[in-house]
Design a protein around this motif. Structure first.
Motif, PDB file in Angstrom:
ATOM      1  N   ARG A  77       0.851  -1.188   0.000  1.00  8.54           N
ATOM      2  CA  ARG A  77       0.000   0.000   0.000  1.00  8.54           C
ATOM      3  C   ARG A  77       0.889   1.241   0.000  1.00  8.54           C
ATOM      4  NH1 ARG A  77      -3.255  -0.526   5.269  1.00  8.54           N
ATOM      5  NH2 ARG A  77      -1.146  -1.142   5.945  1.00  8.54           N
ATOM      6  N   ILE A  78       0.307   2.362  -0.328  1.00  8.72           N
ATOM      7  CA  ILE A  78       1.045   3.634  -0.364  1.00  8.72           C
ATOM      8  C   ILE A  78       0.289   4.651   0.457  1.00  8.72           C
ATOM      9  CG2 ILE A  78       1.910   5.511  -1.811  1.00  8.72           C
ATOM     10  CD1 ILE A  78       2.197   3.535  -4.077  1.00  8.72           C
ATOM     11  N   ARG A  79       1.008   5.278   1.367  1.00  4.23           N
ATOM     12  CA  ARG A  79       0.448   6.360   2.159  1.00  4.23           C
ATOM     13  C   ARG A  79       1.390   7.558   2.097  1.00  4.23           C
ATOM     14  NH1 ARG A  79      -3.802   5.186   5.548  1.00  4.23           N
ATOM     15  NH2 ARG A  79      -4.411   2.979   5.645  1.00  4.23           N
ATOM     16  N   TYR A  80       0.888   8.720   2.561  1.00  2.74           N
ATOM     17  CA  TYR A  80       1.662   9.962   2.482  1.00  2.74           C
ATOM     18  C   TYR A  80       1.682  10.659   3.836  1.00  2.74           C
ATOM     19  CZ  TYR A  80       1.639   9.389  -2.544  1.00  2.74           C
ATOM     20  OH  TYR A  80       1.822   8.889  -3.802  1.00  2.74           O
ATOM     21  N   ASP A  81       2.874  11.094   4.220  1.00  2.00           N
ATOM     22  CA  ASP A  81       3.037  11.873   5.443  1.00  2.00           C
ATOM     23  C   ASP A  81       2.440  13.263   5.223  1.00  2.00           C
ATOM     24  OD1 ASP A  81       4.843  13.932   7.090  1.00  2.00           O
ATOM     25  OD2 ASP A  81       4.880  11.993   8.137  1.00  2.00           O
ATOM     26  N   VAL A  82       1.468  13.646   6.054  1.00  2.00           N
ATOM     27  CA  VAL A  82       0.732  14.895   5.839  1.00  2.00           C
ATOM     28  C   VAL A  82       1.616  16.127   6.029  1.00  2.00           C
ATOM     29  CG1 VAL A  82      -1.215  16.294   6.621  1.00  2.00           C
ATOM     30  CG2 VAL A  82      -1.473  13.816   6.379  1.00  2.00           C
ATOM     31  N   PRO A  83       2.412  16.247   7.115  1.00  2.00           N
ATOM     32  CA  PRO A  83       3.241  17.455   7.259  1.00  2.00           C
ATOM     33  C   PRO A  83       4.234  17.656   6.107  1.00  2.00           C
ATOM     34  CG  PRO A  83       3.067  16.309   9.357  1.00  2.00           C
ATOM     35  CD  PRO A  83       2.483  15.403   8.325  1.00  2.00           C
ATOM     36  N   ILE A  84       4.853  16.583   5.652  1.00  2.00           N
ATOM     37  CA  ILE A  84       5.801  16.721   4.537  1.00  2.00           C
ATOM     38  C   ILE A  84       5.066  17.094   3.258  1.00  2.00           C
ATOM     39  CG2 ILE A  84       7.523  15.530   3.142  1.00  2.00           C
ATOM     40  CD1 ILE A  84       8.239  13.846   5.528  1.00  2.00           C
ATOM     41  N   THR A  85       3.881  16.537   3.074  1.00  2.00           N
ATOM     42  CA  THR A  85       3.076  16.898   1.904  1.00  2.00           C
ATOM     43  C   THR A  85       2.704  18.370   1.934  1.00  2.00           C
ATOM     44  OG1 THR A  85       2.173  14.652   1.797  1.00  2.00           O
ATOM     45  CG2 THR A  85       0.978  16.387   0.626  1.00  2.00           C
ATOM     46  N   ALA A  86       2.319  18.868   3.109  1.00  2.00           N
ATOM     47  CA  ALA A  86       2.006  20.293   3.241  1.00  2.00           C
ATOM     48  C   ALA A  86       3.235  21.147   2.979  1.00  2.00           C
ATOM     49  CB  ALA A  86       1.442  20.575   4.633  1.00  2.00           C
ATOM     50  N   ALA A  87       4.409  20.669   3.433  1.00  2.00           N
ATOM     51  CA  ALA A  87       5.641  21.414   3.180  1.00  2.00           C
ATOM     52  C   ALA A  87       5.939  21.511   1.689  1.00  2.00           C
ATOM     53  CB  ALA A  87       6.809  20.748   3.910  1.00  2.00           C
ATOM     54  N   SER A  88       5.614  20.462   0.934  1.00  2.00           N
ATOM     55  CA  SER A  88       5.837  20.513  -0.519  1.00  2.00           C
ATOM     56  C   SER A  88       4.955  21.572  -1.169  1.00  2.00           C
ATOM     57  CB  SER A  88       5.570  19.144  -1.137  1.00  2.00           C
ATOM     58  OG  SER A  88       4.190  18.793  -1.059  1.00  2.00           O
ATOM     59  N   THR A  89       3.762  21.795  -0.623  1.00  2.00           N
ATOM     60  CA  THR A  89       2.892  22.858  -1.134  1.00  2.00           C
ATOM     61  C   THR A  89       3.525  24.226  -0.935  1.00  2.00           C
ATOM     62  OG1 THR A  89       1.022  21.506  -0.407  1.00  2.00           O
ATOM     63  CG2 THR A  89       0.546  23.751  -1.079  1.00  2.00           C
ATOM     64  N   VAL A  90       4.038  24.450   0.271  1.00  2.00           N
ATOM     65  CA  VAL A  90       4.667  25.736   0.586  1.00  2.00           C
ATOM     66  C   VAL A  90       5.890  25.956  -0.299  1.00  2.00           C
ATOM     67  CG1 VAL A  90       5.787  27.086   2.395  1.00  2.00           C
ATOM     68  CG2 VAL A  90       3.798  25.670   2.940  1.00  2.00           C
ATOM     69  N   ILE A  91       6.677  24.916  -0.519  1.00  2.00           N
ATOM     70  CA  ILE A  91       7.878  25.036  -1.359  1.00  2.00           C
ATOM     71  C   ILE A  91       7.506  25.482  -2.766  1.00  2.00           C
ATOM     72  CG2 ILE A  91       9.723  23.715  -2.464  1.00  2.00           C
ATOM     73  CD1 ILE A  91       9.920  22.060   0.093  1.00  2.00           C
ATOM     74  N   ALA A  92       6.478  24.862  -3.337  1.00  2.00           N
ATOM     75  CA  ALA A  92       6.085  25.207  -4.704  1.00  2.00           C
ATOM     76  C   ALA A  92       5.627  26.647  -4.807  1.00  2.00           C
ATOM     77  CB  ALA A  92       4.970  24.261  -5.171  1.00  2.00           C
ATOM     78  N   MET A  93       4.786  27.103  -3.896  1.00  2.95           N
ATOM     79  CA  MET A  93       4.253  28.463  -3.971  1.00  2.95           C
ATOM     80  C   MET A  93       5.320  29.503  -3.686  1.00  2.95           C
ATOM     81  SD  MET A  93       0.501  27.925  -2.196  1.00  2.95           S
ATOM     82  CE  MET A  93       0.143  29.658  -2.387  1.00  2.95           C
ATOM     83  N   VAL A  94       6.170  29.247  -2.689  1.00  4.54           N
ATOM     84  CA  VAL A  94       7.219  30.207  -2.352  1.00  4.54           C
ATOM     85  C   VAL A  94       8.233  30.309  -3.491  1.00  4.54           C
ATOM     86  CG1 VAL A  94       9.153  30.647  -0.798  1.00  4.54           C
ATOM     87  CG2 VAL A  94       6.936  29.975   0.132  1.00  4.54           C
ATOM     88  N   ALA A  95       8.598  29.183  -4.104  1.00  7.19           N
ATOM     89  CA  ALA A  95       9.569  29.207  -5.195  1.00  7.19           C
ATOM     90  C   ALA A  95       9.049  30.012  -6.379  1.00  7.19           C
ATOM     91  CB  ALA A  95       9.908  27.773  -5.632  1.00  7.19           C
ATOM     92  N   VAL A  96       7.800  29.783  -6.748  1.00  8.81           N
ATOM     93  CA  VAL A  96       7.217  30.528  -7.861  1.00  8.81           C
ATOM     94  C   VAL A  96       7.076  32.000  -7.491  1.00  8.81           C
ATOM     95  CG1 VAL A  96       5.167  30.800  -9.304  1.00  8.81           C
ATOM     96  CG2 VAL A  96       6.016  28.519  -8.772  1.00  8.81           C
ATOM     97  N   GLY A  97       6.670  32.292  -6.247  1.00 12.21           N
ATOM     98  CA  GLY A  97       6.513  33.671  -5.822  1.00 12.21           C
ATOM     99  C   GLY A  97       7.817  34.443  -5.858  1.00 12.21           C
ATOM    100  N   ILE A  98       8.894  33.837  -5.393  1.00  9.71           N
ATOM    101  CA  ILE A  98      10.188  34.524  -5.415  1.00  9.71           C
ATOM    102  C   ILE A  98      10.679  34.704  -6.846  1.00  9.71           C
ATOM    103  CG2 ILE A  98      12.615  34.332  -4.736  1.00  9.71           C
ATOM    104  CD1 ILE A  98      11.720  33.018  -2.172  1.00  9.71           C
ATOM    105  N   GLY A  99      10.467  33.692  -7.681  1.00  5.11           N
ATOM    106  CA  GLY A  99      10.861  33.833  -9.085  1.00  5.11           C
ATOM    107  C   GLY A  99      10.127  34.967  -9.773  1.00  5.11           C
ATOM    108  N   LEU A 100       8.828  35.092  -9.506  1.00  2.60           N
ATOM    109  CA  LEU A 100       8.059  36.201 -10.077  1.00  2.60           C
ATOM    110  C   LEU A 100       8.520  37.535  -9.521  1.00  2.60           C
ATOM    111  CD1 LEU A 100       4.484  34.646 -10.033  1.00  2.60           C
ATOM    112  CD2 LEU A 100       5.829  35.200 -12.058  1.00  2.60           C
ATOM    113  N   ALA A 101       8.894  37.572  -8.242  1.00  2.33           N
ATOM    114  CA  ALA A 101       9.382  38.811  -7.653  1.00  2.33           C
ATOM    115  C   ALA A 101      10.699  39.246  -8.287  1.00  2.33           C
ATOM    116  CB  ALA A 101       9.555  38.635  -6.146  1.00  2.33           C
ATOM    117  N   ILE A 102      11.537  38.277  -8.647  1.00  2.00           N
ATOM    118  CA  ILE A 102      12.831  38.611  -9.257  1.00  2.00           C
ATOM    119  C   ILE A 102      12.636  39.222 -10.641  1.00  2.00           C
ATOM    120  CG2 ILE A 102      14.981  37.634 -10.171  1.00  2.00           C
ATOM    121  CD1 ILE A 102      14.898  35.610  -7.882  1.00  2.00           C
ATOM    122  N   VAL A 103      11.790  38.609 -11.456  1.00  2.00           N
ATOM    123  CA  VAL A 103      11.608  39.103 -12.829  1.00  2.00           C
ATOM    124  C   VAL A 103      10.562  40.197 -12.923  1.00  2.00           C
ATOM    125  CG1 VAL A 103      12.299  36.876 -13.784  1.00  2.00           C
ATOM    126  CG2 VAL A 103       9.882  37.338 -13.394  1.00  2.00           C
ATOM    127  N   GLY A 104       9.718  40.330 -11.906  1.00  2.00           N
ATOM    128  CA  GLY A 104       8.624  41.294 -11.978  1.00  2.00           C
ATOM    129  C   GLY A 104       8.959  42.662 -11.447  1.00  2.00           C
TER     130      GLY A 104
END
Length: 293
Positions: A77-104
């Motif tokens: 079976r496959i399960r997912y650790d919830v805190p690490i999954t939530a951390a991956s969400t924050v990483i994606a949004m923060v990375a895109v946000g900083i990239g947009l701030a650099i070029v914007g």
């Protein structure tokens, strides 16, 4: 060695994941296009957060776990650790946000574009492999380093192109075409990274902690719904009163600097309301024929 299935439910999960990536990319491009045209830092931050939410949250993170719905390994079976999954969400949004701030901010040039693409691409790859690190199964996960490096390279190129498109594309048809290209790039990075995966099953099975991937389906759907509704409302809503006030405040110095032109006064009337034409000191207009008596 565990038998891996990337399309457990056929093509429905990759089709939905591609649709999510296109949707998030399209909305993100629309919002990112407003960053440079925004008047103040507050408006730029607002559009930047919405763009990061759309691209990072919907186009990348939700797409990733929608594709993971079709991932299965025989014998475990496959399960997912919830805190690490939530951390991956924050990483994606923060990375895109900083990239947009650099070029914007400031003048867009090659150095800013490469720096923003590098930061965002590394963030996208980090989000993917953080999400994979949240996976719990009865086995050991190994990766082919060559394919991992290739997936990171795809993430870097895709992020750079996405940032360039977000700052240059303005028209509706071009935004749609760009979103389709970005969706292919994001999915290409994901499935290239997944192809590097191999699983060695344990002989003894144990209890797995975490939640099943189907348990993440509701947060994914809610995030997409609230994101789409919020972004569309922001795009269609009229400017706030603060925006009008700020525009009037900015235009006030310009109006004060403009010279005032006095309106011409009407010619004074003669006695009994007659015109002053013909009075002493008032020249007659040139006329052909005999002069007036």
């Amino acid at each position: 060695m565990g038998q891996i299935h990337h399309f457990e439910y056929g093509w429905i999960t990759p089709a939905l994941s591609y649709a999510l990536s296109v949707l998030g990319s399209g909305l993100g491009l629309v919002c990112a296009g407003r960053i440079r045209s925004a008047r103040g830092a507050g408006q730029r931050a607002w559009w930047g957060v919405l763009a990061a939410w759309a691209i990072g949250g919907t186009g990348i993170w939700a797409m990733h776990f929608m594709a993971m719905l079709g991932f299965a390994v025989e014998g475990t079976r496959i399960r997912y650790d919830v805190p690490i999954t939530a951390a991956s969400t924050v990483i994606a949004m923060v990375a895109v946000g900083i990239g947009l701030a650099i070029v914007g901010t400031g003048r867009l040039n090659a150095l800013r574009l490469l720096a923003g693409g590098l930061f965002t691409g590394v963030g996208v790859a980090a989000m993917h492999y953080t999400g994979m690190a949240a996976m719990r199964l009865d086995g050991t996960i190994d990766y082919d380093r060559t394919r991992v490096a290739l997936s990171v390279l795809i993430a870097l190129v895709a992020a750079t192109v996405a940032l360039w498109l977000s700052m240059t594309v303005r028209r509706g048809l071009a935004i749609g075409a760009s979103a389709l290209v970005m969706g292919m790039a994001v999915n290409g990075m994901h499935f290239t990274g997944m192809s590097a995966l191999s699983v060695h099953l344990h002989e003894r099975r144990g209890e797995l902690a975490g939640t099943e991937v189907s348990g993440l389906l509701l947060p994914i759907v809610l995030a997409v719904i609230f994101g789409v509704v919020g972004l569309i409302y922001a795009l269609l809503s009229p400017p706030a009163e603060d925006d009008h006030t700020g525009a009037a405040y900015l235009d006030a110095p310009r109006r004060a600097e403009q010279p005032t032109v006095a309106s011409p006064e009407p010619a004074p009337a003669g006695r009994r309301g007659r015109s002053t034409l013909g009075q002493p000191g008032t020249p007659f207009p040139s006329r052909r024929g005999n002069p007036p008596r």
